[in-house]
Design an enzyme around this catalytic site. Sequence first.
Site, mmCIF file in Angstrom:
data_model
loop_
_atom_site.group_PDB
_atom_site.id
_atom_site.type_symbol
_atom_site.label_atom_id
_atom_site.label_comp_id
_atom_site.label_asym_id
_atom_site.label_seq_id
_atom_site.Cartn_x
_atom_site.Cartn_y
_atom_site.Cartn_z
ATOM 1 N N HIS A 106 39.873 40.961 45.624
ATOM 2 C CA HIS A 106 38.974 40.033 45.231
ATOM 3 C C HIS A 106 39.047 38.777 46.045
ATOM 4 O O HIS A 106 38.654 37.681 45.557
ATOM 5 C CB HIS A 106 38.781 39.822 43.826
ATOM 6 C CG HIS A 106 38.509 40.916 43.149
ATOM 7 N ND1 HIS A 106 37.688 42.129 43.663
ATOM 8 C CD2 HIS A 106 38.698 41.507 42.012
ATOM 9 C CE1 HIS A 106 37.543 43.221 42.743
ATOM 10 N NE2 HIS A 106 38.240 42.763 41.635
ATOM 11 N N HIS A 179 31.002 41.557 39.035
ATOM 12 C CA HIS A 179 32.026 42.230 37.957
ATOM 13 C C HIS A 179 31.948 42.264 36.627
ATOM 14 O O HIS A 179 32.797 42.045 35.961
ATOM 15 C CB HIS A 179 33.384 41.341 38.412
ATOM 16 C CG HIS A 179 34.667 42.287 38.556
ATOM 17 N ND1 HIS A 179 35.314 42.742 37.257
ATOM 18 C CD2 HIS A 179 35.185 42.566 39.575
ATOM 19 C CE1 HIS A 179 36.188 43.423 37.557
ATOM 20 N NE2 HIS A 179 36.184 43.352 38.755
ATOM 21 N N ASP A 252 39.322 54.032 38.497
ATOM 22 C CA ASP A 252 39.027 52.688 39.238
ATOM 23 C C ASP A 252 38.983 53.065 40.801
ATOM 24 O O ASP A 252 39.969 52.960 41.490
ATOM 25 C CB ASP A 252 40.349 51.862 38.945
ATOM 26 C CG ASP A 252 40.423 50.577 39.533
ATOM 27 O OD1 ASP A 252 39.426 50.288 40.171
ATOM 28 O OD2 ASP A 252 41.704 49.762 39.171
ATOM 29 N N GLU A 317 30.739 48.315 40.189
ATOM 30 C CA GLU A 317 30.838 47.163 41.203
ATOM 31 C C GLU A 317 30.315 47.808 42.521
ATOM 32 O O GLU A 317 31.058 48.761 43.210
ATOM 33 C CB GLU A 317 31.973 46.679 41.671
ATOM 34 C CG GLU A 317 32.650 46.222 40.278
ATOM 35 C CD GLU A 317 34.327 46.175 40.471
ATOM 36 O OE1 GLU A 317 34.744 45.609 41.393
ATOM 37 O OE2 GLU A 317 35.024 46.815 39.435
#
Length: 353
Positions: A106, A179, A252, A317
């Site tokens: 990020h 997010h 994830d 996302e």
Amino acid sequence: MSVYKRSFGLTAAGESAHIYRLENRNGSYIEVTDLGASLVTVAMPDRDGKLTDVVLGYDQAEGYERGDAYFGAVIGRNCNRIERARIQINGRTYQLTANDGENNLHSGPDGYERRLWGEQEVDQQRNSVTFALSSPDGDQGFPGDLRIMVRYRLSDDDEVSIHYMGSSDADTVVNLTNHSYFNLDGQDQGSICDHWVAINARAFTPVRDSGAIPTGEILSVGDTPMDLVKGRRVGMEIDADYDQLKCMGGYDHNFVCEGYRKGRTRVVARARGPRSGITMEVATDLPGLQFYTGNFLDGQVGKGGHIYHRRDGFCMETQYFPNSVNDEGFETPVLSAGKTYRTMTSYRFGVER
Ligand code: GAL
């Protein structure tokens, strides 16, 4: 439709943060803050008509500034991971900060999510607020003077849309996402494992190991717990004996959304809260979607003092694939100098009785 602005407290540097409340004809509303251009509240009616806040977050600016979970924030200049925190553009190497083992996550510790964005425009007619941020050449290690705008809008049919715009004076990476962590039963309602989720992706980008850098393959979801095409309960196989899930502690992963064509928006995912009946439909013009089941949440103190635990929210996302700047097989997140970055993602809410 209306937009109201109020104070959201002070940042550590003593600057004032603000919150904007966008309400529509039905009384549904969202709140956004200039701190991190974050989505703070999404209040939608459940099957009994009761307004329910379906995103995790904090009560005050301070939480957003100090937090480590990126609740509701716009992530930039690049979301997700970059291998060895290093990129190459036009033959030149740029070193970013390694903040996730040896990788960059990020964009490092000085992410856009902790910055105070400027108010660019409040449009009462369109029920929208636009934030702007200047990210100078060398910011976070990236080349190019980048100017970005992010516009949140709430429509009368309960659609929250986010438009991203940007331009730079040098070729650079631009890969912005939102997010938000959703819990469609309500932000304080615990595990999302009973939610129903569908992702329109027949493939995903498997990761090498828990460092979460993609191998570069585009792997079919067929006959694996990653097959969410028809929809399933999130918890059904989240703890299955399947390497990809085990190494990340749950979902994830970046899904390769069907029907990608630059500039074309299509629905990529759907979800439903089992108790509230609240539904969400995600549409985007981007190629990928990181489905993250909040596996790293571990006791963040959120709204009203509520404590968030592992898997109490899920993120969708939308993005260019993780590490795509270093992977020639993936659609590039590099924005050419003088060109305009323009993408959009929307979350449309409804209710199923
Ligand atoms: C997600 C990422 C997760 C985790 C999270 C922040 O975007 O996929 O692995 O880093 O952000 O806690």
